[in-house]
Design a protein around this motif. Structure first.
Motif, PDB file in Angstrom:
ATOM      1  N   ASP A  15       0.781  -1.286   0.003  1.00  0.00           N
ATOM      2  CA  ASP A  15       0.069  -0.084  -0.055  1.00  0.00           C
ATOM      3  C   ASP A  15       0.775   1.161  -0.053  1.00  0.00           C
ATOM      4  N   VAL A  16       1.728   1.302  -0.986  1.00  0.00           N
ATOM      5  CA  VAL A  16       2.557   2.511  -1.191  1.00  0.00           C
ATOM      6  C   VAL A  16       2.501   2.983  -2.569  1.00  0.00           C
ATOM      7  N   GLU A  17       2.555   4.413  -2.650  1.00  0.00           N
ATOM      8  CA  GLU A  17       2.708   4.655  -3.989  1.00  0.00           C
ATOM      9  C   GLU A  17       3.877   5.471  -4.571  1.00  0.00           C
ATOM     10  N   ASP A  18       4.847   5.768  -3.437  1.00  0.00           N
ATOM     11  CA  ASP A  18       6.066   6.472  -3.809  1.00  0.00           C
ATOM     12  C   ASP A  18       7.218   5.853  -3.392  1.00  0.00           C
ATOM     13  N   ILE A  19       8.201   5.968  -3.931  1.00  0.00           N
ATOM     14  CA  ILE A  19       9.543   4.956  -3.611  1.00  0.00           C
ATOM     15  C   ILE A  19      10.119   5.504  -2.332  1.00  0.00           C
ATOM     16  N   ASP A  20      10.224   6.848  -2.288  1.00  0.00           N
ATOM     17  CA  ASP A  20      10.704   7.264  -0.795  1.00  0.00           C
ATOM     18  C   ASP A  20       9.760   7.015   0.434  1.00  0.00           C
ATOM     19  N   ASP A  21       8.812   6.934   0.235  1.00  0.00           N
ATOM     20  CA  ASP A  21       7.707   6.329   1.289  1.00  0.00           C
ATOM     21  C   ASP A  21       8.121   4.733   1.765  1.00  0.00           C
ATOM     22  N   ALA A  22       8.130   3.933   0.382  1.00  0.00           N
ATOM     23  CA  ALA A  22       8.416   2.659   0.568  1.00  0.00           C
ATOM     24  C   ALA A  22       9.778   2.322   1.216  1.00  0.00           C
ATOM     25  N   ILE A  23      10.939   3.105   0.974  1.00  0.00           N
ATOM     26  CA  ILE A  23      12.130   3.045   1.595  1.00  0.00           C
ATOM     27  C   ILE A  23      12.052   3.326   3.175  1.00  0.00           C
ATOM     28  N   GLY A  24      11.492   4.483   3.374  1.00  0.00           N
ATOM     29  CA  GLY A  24      11.239   5.011   4.698  1.00  0.00           C
ATOM     30  C   GLY A  24      10.388   3.895   5.714  1.00  0.00           C
ATOM     31  N   VAL A  25       9.387   3.406   5.106  1.00  0.00           N
ATOM     32  CA  VAL A  25       8.786   2.241   5.731  1.00  0.00           C
ATOM     33  C   VAL A  25       9.466   1.041   6.008  1.00  0.00           C
ATOM     34  N   ALA A  26      10.429   0.378   4.949  1.00  0.00           N
ATOM     35  CA  ALA A  26      11.029  -0.537   5.101  1.00  0.00           C
ATOM     36  C   ALA A  26      12.093  -0.422   6.352  1.00  0.00           C
ATOM     37  N   VAL A  27      13.008   0.627   6.175  1.00  0.00           N
ATOM     38  CA  VAL A  27      13.890   0.797   7.136  1.00  0.00           C
ATOM     39  C   VAL A  27      13.481   1.146   8.488  1.00  0.00           C
ATOM     40  N   SER A  28      12.212   1.587   8.672  1.00  0.00           N
ATOM     41  CA  SER A  28      11.617   2.169   9.862  1.00  0.00           C
ATOM     42  C   SER A  28      10.989   0.519  10.395  1.00  0.00           C
ATOM     43  N   GLU A  29      10.435  -0.363   9.822  1.00  0.00           N
ATOM     44  CA  GLU A  29      10.055  -1.658  10.086  1.00  0.00           C
ATOM     45  C   GLU A  29      11.131  -2.338  10.526  1.00  0.00           C
ATOM     46  N   ALA A  30      12.090  -2.634   9.567  1.00  0.00           N
ATOM     47  CA  ALA A  30      13.458  -3.417   9.971  1.00  0.00           C
ATOM     48  C   ALA A  30      14.216  -2.796  11.303  1.00  0.00           C
ATOM     49  N   GLY A  31      14.201  -1.721  11.380  1.00  0.00           N
ATOM     50  CA  GLY A  31      14.661  -0.999  12.787  1.00  0.00           C
ATOM     51  C   GLY A  31      13.928  -1.294  13.812  1.00  0.00           C
ATOM     52  N   LYS A  32      12.449  -1.438  13.743  1.00  0.00           N
ATOM     53  CA  LYS A  32      11.642  -1.450  14.757  1.00  0.00           C
ATOM     54  C   LYS A  32      11.877  -3.081  15.060  1.00  0.00           C
ATOM     55  N   ARG A  33      11.657  -3.941  14.389  1.00  0.00           N
ATOM     56  CA  ARG A  33      11.989  -5.454  14.455  1.00  0.00           C
ATOM     57  C   ARG A  33      13.334  -5.841  15.182  1.00  0.00           C
ATOM     58  N   LEU A  34      14.358  -5.052  14.686  1.00  0.00           N
ATOM     59  CA  LEU A  34      15.808  -5.495  15.399  1.00  0.00           C
ATOM     60  C   LEU A  34      16.034  -4.830  16.764  1.00  0.00           C
ATOM     61  N   ASN A  35      15.182  -3.610  17.076  1.00  0.00           N
ATOM     62  CA  ASN A  35      15.097  -3.092  18.441  1.00  0.00           C
ATOM     63  C   ASN A  35      14.388  -3.869  19.361  1.00  0.00           C
ATOM     64  N   GLU A  36      13.168  -4.460  18.886  1.00  0.00           N
ATOM     65  CA  GLU A  36      12.344  -5.213  19.609  1.00  0.00           C
ATOM     66  C   GLU A  36      13.083  -6.530  20.295  1.00  0.00           C
ATOM     67  N   SER A  37      14.336  -7.034  19.340  1.00  0.00           N
ATOM     68  CA  SER A  37      15.023  -7.981  19.588  1.00  0.00           C
ATOM     69  C   SER A  37      16.272  -7.732  20.183  1.00  0.00           C
ATOM     70  N   GLU A  38      16.220  -6.406  20.748  1.00  0.00           N
ATOM     71  CA  GLU A  38      17.676  -5.755  21.509  1.00  0.00           C
ATOM     72  C   GLU A  38      18.861  -5.655  20.603  1.00  0.00           C
ATOM     73  N   MET A  39      18.526  -5.621  19.316  1.00  0.00           N
ATOM     74  CA  MET A  39      19.579  -5.783  18.293  1.00  0.00           C
ATOM     75  C   MET A  39      19.899  -4.415  17.684  1.00  0.00           C
ATOM     76  N   ASP A  40      19.766  -3.497  18.391  1.00  0.00           N
ATOM     77  CA  ASP A  40      20.043  -2.050  18.103  1.00  0.00           C
ATOM     78  C   ASP A  40      21.496  -1.649  17.403  1.00  0.00           C
ATOM     79  N   TYR A  41      22.428  -2.496  17.481  1.00  0.00           N
ATOM     80  CA  TYR A  41      23.635  -2.480  17.142  1.00  0.00           C
ATOM     81  C   TYR A  41      23.855  -2.855  15.414  1.00  0.00           C
ATOM     82  N   VAL A  42      22.691  -3.411  14.975  1.00  0.00           N
ATOM     83  CA  VAL A  42      22.499  -3.614  13.530  1.00  0.00           C
ATOM     84  C   VAL A  42      22.391  -2.596  12.695  1.00  0.00           C
TER      85      VAL A  42
END
Length: 123
Positions: A15-42
């Motif tokens: 549900d995205v229409e813009d490349i920049d939005d897609a990139i922002g969502v992907a980086v944010s979601e990946a960071g959130k999942r890593l942080n939830e696993s206490e892997m903020d060093y990735v």
């Protein structure tokens, strides 16, 4: 030995229409999942793909039918590994456990000298 392991991840964003939005969502979601696993060093960044016509790099993201495939680069330091292959297995296992169902591929591994930093993986 200490290694910096870089992996490529294929991240789907719906549900995205813009490349920049897609990139922002992907980086944010990946960071959130890593942080939830206490892997903020990735480290999480958008990947680069070479243009087939001119060779210039551009962001690894493609949208079709309001669904994006974003190529992310994930970097992790692995300390006291027995070999390059060992460091790659450690990084892929740790990141893979936090990012279940996300395709991962090791793209680069570099040896470095340095001391362990709190929270980072040790073999």
């Amino acid at each position: 030995m200490n290694y910096l392991v870089a992996m490529e991840a294929a991240w789907l964003v719906r549900d995205v229409e813009d490349i920049d939005d897609a990139i922002g969502v992907a980086v944010s979601e990946a960071g959130k999942r890593l942080n939830e696993s206490e892997m903020d060093y990735v480290e999480v960044e958008v990947g680069a793909t070479g243009c087939p016509a001119c060779g210039e790099p551009f962001d690894s993201a493609f949208i079709a039918a309001d669904t994006a495939l974003v190529g992310l680069v994930l970097e992790m330091k692995v300390f006291n590994a027995e070999s390059i292959e060992h460091a790659q297995r450690i990084a892929k296992s740790e990141i893979g456990s936090a990012l279940r169902d996300v395709p991962l591929k090791v793209v680069d591994t570099v040896e470095f000298e340095g001391e362990e930093v709190d929270g980072e993986a040790e073999a």
